[in-house]
Write an enzyme that holds these catalytic residues in place. Structure first.
Site, PDB file in Angstrom:
ATOM      1  N   TYR A   1     -35.114 -49.954   4.637  1.00 21.19           N
ATOM      2  CA  TYR A   1     -34.558 -49.927   3.295  1.00 21.19           C
ATOM      3  C   TYR A   1     -35.752 -49.852   2.354  1.00 21.19           C
ATOM      4  O   TYR A   1     -36.839 -50.319   2.679  1.00 21.19           O
ATOM      5  CB  TYR A   1     -33.738 -51.180   3.001  1.00 21.19           C
ATOM      6  CG  TYR A   1     -32.509 -51.298   3.853  1.00 21.19           C
ATOM      7  CD1 TYR A   1     -31.539 -50.311   3.833  1.00 21.19           C
ATOM      8  CD2 TYR A   1     -32.330 -52.388   4.696  1.00 21.19           C
ATOM      9  CE1 TYR A   1     -30.409 -50.415   4.624  1.00 21.19           C
ATOM     10  CE2 TYR A   1     -31.206 -52.499   5.488  1.00 21.19           C
ATOM     11  CZ  TYR A   1     -30.248 -51.501   5.445  1.00 21.19           C
ATOM     12  OH  TYR A   1     -29.146 -51.593   6.224  1.00 21.19           O
ATOM     13  N   HIS A   2     -35.547 -49.295   1.223  1.00 20.75           N
ATOM     14  CA  HIS A   2     -36.651 -49.143   0.287  1.00 20.75           C
ATOM     15  C   HIS A   2     -36.847 -50.451  -0.475  1.00 20.75           C
ATOM     16  O   HIS A   2     -35.977 -50.874  -1.228  1.00 20.75           O
ATOM     17  CB  HIS A   2     -36.376 -47.985  -0.675  1.00 20.75           C
ATOM     18  CG  HIS A   2     -36.199 -46.690   0.043  1.00 20.75           C
ATOM     19  ND1 HIS A   2     -37.272 -45.934   0.447  1.00 20.75           N
ATOM     20  CD2 HIS A   2     -35.106 -46.028   0.473  1.00 20.75           C
ATOM     21  CE1 HIS A   2     -36.841 -44.866   1.075  1.00 20.75           C
ATOM     22  NE2 HIS A   2     -35.516 -44.900   1.096  1.00 20.75           N
TER      23      HIS A   2
END
Length: 136
Positions: free
Chosen positions: A66-67
């Site tokens: 996930y960023h």
């Protein structure tokens, strides 16, 4: 299901050991490469640098891609946790701005690419405005 197949972890540990050997080669030493050898607190129950230790370390540092966002909080100077002001300027460092997802307080529901493009566009306008180059 990270490392659900024992072979996955075996390959990971072999890769770690290979990377350590590579880092000790004359080619890397030539550039001052050095292994960060501070043992992980989280894995202290295992013999340092044993296969069990590397298993623990790999599991500890493996997470979904996930960023990450929110590492440079935007807020008023009176907030000791704030890193940047509303114009993306870093407190206490003249001429430096943070223009990426780290200023976002929460992860957006989709990919962060569009939000980062918007942050970059806004930063461009802020910089041009500060230099008197933004025209109506």
């Amino acid at each position: 299901n990270y490392y659900s197949d024992p072979l996955d972890m075996k390959v990971m540990i072999q890769s770690i050991k290979f990377s350590l050997k590579l880092g000790q080669s004359k080619f890397f030493r030539k550039f001052g490469a050095k292994f960060y050898d501070r043992p992980l607190e989280f894995c202290k129950r295992f013999k340092t640098y044993s296969d069990a230790y590397w298993d623990c370390a790999a599991r500890y540092f493996t997470y979904p891609l996930y960023h990450d966002v929110g590492t440079c909080k935007m807020g008023p100077a009176s907030d000791s946790q704030s890193v940047v002001d509303s114009r993306l300027r870093v407190y206490g460092v003249k001429g430096l701005r943070v223009v990426d997802a780290s200023i976002m307080p929460n992860l957006v529901s989709g990919n962060t690419n569009a939000a980062c493009i918007m942050i970059g566009e806004k930063a461009g306008d802020l910089i041009k405005e500060d230099w008197g180059l933004l025209y109506g």
